[in-house]
Design an enzyme around this catalytic site. Structure first.
Site, PDB file in Angstrom:
ATOM      1  N   TYR A   1      -2.910   4.659  21.867  1.00  0.00           N
ATOM      2  CA  TYR A   1      -2.504   6.052  21.693  1.00  0.00           C
ATOM      3  C   TYR A   1      -0.998   6.221  21.810  1.00  0.00           C
ATOM      4  O   TYR A   1      -0.353   6.820  20.942  1.00  0.00           O
ATOM      5  CB  TYR A   1      -3.218   6.922  22.742  1.00  0.00           C
ATOM      6  CG  TYR A   1      -2.752   8.353  22.770  1.00  0.00           C
ATOM      7  CD1 TYR A   1      -3.178   9.262  21.799  1.00  0.00           C
ATOM      8  CD2 TYR A   1      -1.906   8.820  23.773  1.00  0.00           C
ATOM      9  CE1 TYR A   1      -2.768  10.587  21.826  1.00  0.00           C
ATOM     10  CE2 TYR A   1      -1.484  10.135  23.807  1.00  0.00           C
ATOM     11  CZ  TYR A   1      -1.916  11.018  22.833  1.00  0.00           C
ATOM     12  OH  TYR A   1      -1.489  12.331  22.860  1.00  0.00           O
TER      13      TYR A   1
ATOM     14  N   LYS B   1       1.755   7.330  18.844  1.00  0.00           N
ATOM     15  CA  LYS B   1       2.589   8.520  18.916  1.00  0.00           C
ATOM     16  C   LYS B   1       4.078   8.167  18.841  1.00  0.00           C
ATOM     17  O   LYS B   1       4.886   8.955  18.334  1.00  0.00           O
ATOM     18  CB  LYS B   1       2.286   9.305  20.192  1.00  0.00           C
ATOM     19  CG  LYS B   1       0.894   9.933  20.220  1.00  0.00           C
ATOM     20  CD  LYS B   1       0.695  10.939  19.104  1.00  0.00           C
ATOM     21  CE  LYS B   1      -0.629  11.676  19.231  1.00  0.00           C
ATOM     22  NZ  LYS B   1      -0.832  12.685  18.172  1.00  0.00           N
TER      23      LYS B   1
ATOM     24  N   THR C   1      -8.300  18.895  27.733  1.00  0.00           N
ATOM     25  CA  THR C   1      -8.999  18.746  26.460  1.00  0.00           C
ATOM     26  C   THR C   1      -9.893  17.513  26.549  1.00  0.00           C
ATOM     27  O   THR C   1      -9.871  16.788  27.553  1.00  0.00           O
ATOM     28  CB  THR C   1      -8.010  18.571  25.292  1.00  0.00           C
ATOM     29  OG1 THR C   1      -7.364  17.290  25.426  1.00  0.00           O
ATOM     30  CG2 THR C   1      -6.952  19.678  25.293  1.00  0.00           C
TER      31      THR C   1
END
Length: 237
Positions: free
Chosen positions: A157, A161, A192
């Site tokens: 991840y 990014k 989230t």
């Protein structure tokens, strides 16, 4: 209602949905990008006036091109769709996890941005906002910072990014003469379902969405090629 339009990818939940809500509240017609038609339609109904469903799987280039062909003009593109399959460090992350993560977080952004460029070029003030992560900052990853403790987790991840940040700069430089403003947002850790760490967090997604709204509605003298935290402060690359 004004004539401006926006597309938010991955907008059926989380930060993306909050961004869509804020843009709709500003009077824009907002296309809620959602891979799942049912979830997308529910989000549209909850957002209310100004929201429109756009079934969009950012990992399907052909479907992205078909969706873009149906849109005449676009003023704001928010590349929000993203995944974080695990919190594993690089030593425990297989190549397939990198491939899957980059397919959404990097290649998906390229596919969507390039496909919708013709519609964005018809806008007098085109804006692109890439939802990145403070954990993608190489500076913050190696020094004390205000958002997280440096560590080696979530390698797929975080590296995806970081690649998105590089693309943000390149798109900003390439499109500057055409009036585009292209920036990246570090939304902070929010509650989230991105990954278990985020799910356990107490951060309000709506607070992060305010930062995206600011970048989506930048004036013509606003910055481009920047990386900003949700509160508007610059983040070092």
């Amino acid at each position: 209602m004004n004539e401006r339009t926006a597309l938010v990818t991955g907008a059926n939940k989380g930060i993306g949905k909050c961004i869509a809500q804020l843009l709709a509240a500003e009077g824009l017609t907002v296309y809620v990008g959602s891979r799942d038609p049912g979830r997308g339609q529910r989000a549209v109904e909850e957002i209310g006036a100004g929201a429109r469903l756009l079934v969009l799987d950012v990992t399907d280039p052909a479907a992205v091109v078909q969706a873009a062909a149906r849109m005449d003009r676009l003023d704001v593109l928010v590349n929000n769709a993203g995944i974080s399959p695990s919190l594993a460090p690089p030593t425990d992350t297989g190549v397939e996890e990198y491939r899957r993560t980059y397919e959404t977080n990097v290649f998906g952004v390229v596919a969507v941005t390039n496909a919708f460029l013709p519609a964005l070029r018809r806008s007098p003030s085109p804006r692109i906002v890439n939802i990145s992560s403070g954990t993608a900052s190489l500076n913050w990853s190696t020094t004390p910072n205000p958002q997280f403790a440096p560590g080696s987790g979530a390698a797929a991840y975080r590296s995806s990014k970081a690649a998105l940040n590089a693309l943000t700069v390149l798109y900003a430089q390439t499109l500057a003469e055409d009036g585009f403003k292209v920036n990246a947002l570090a939304p902070g850790l929010r509650a989230t379902d991105l990954n278990p760490r985020a799910a356990a967090a107490g951060g309000d997604p709506a607070e992060a969405a305010q930062g995206a709204l600011r970048l989506a509605l930048l004036p013509d003298d606003g910055p481009t090629g920047g990386f900003f935290s949700w509160d508007g402060t610059p983040v070092p690359w």
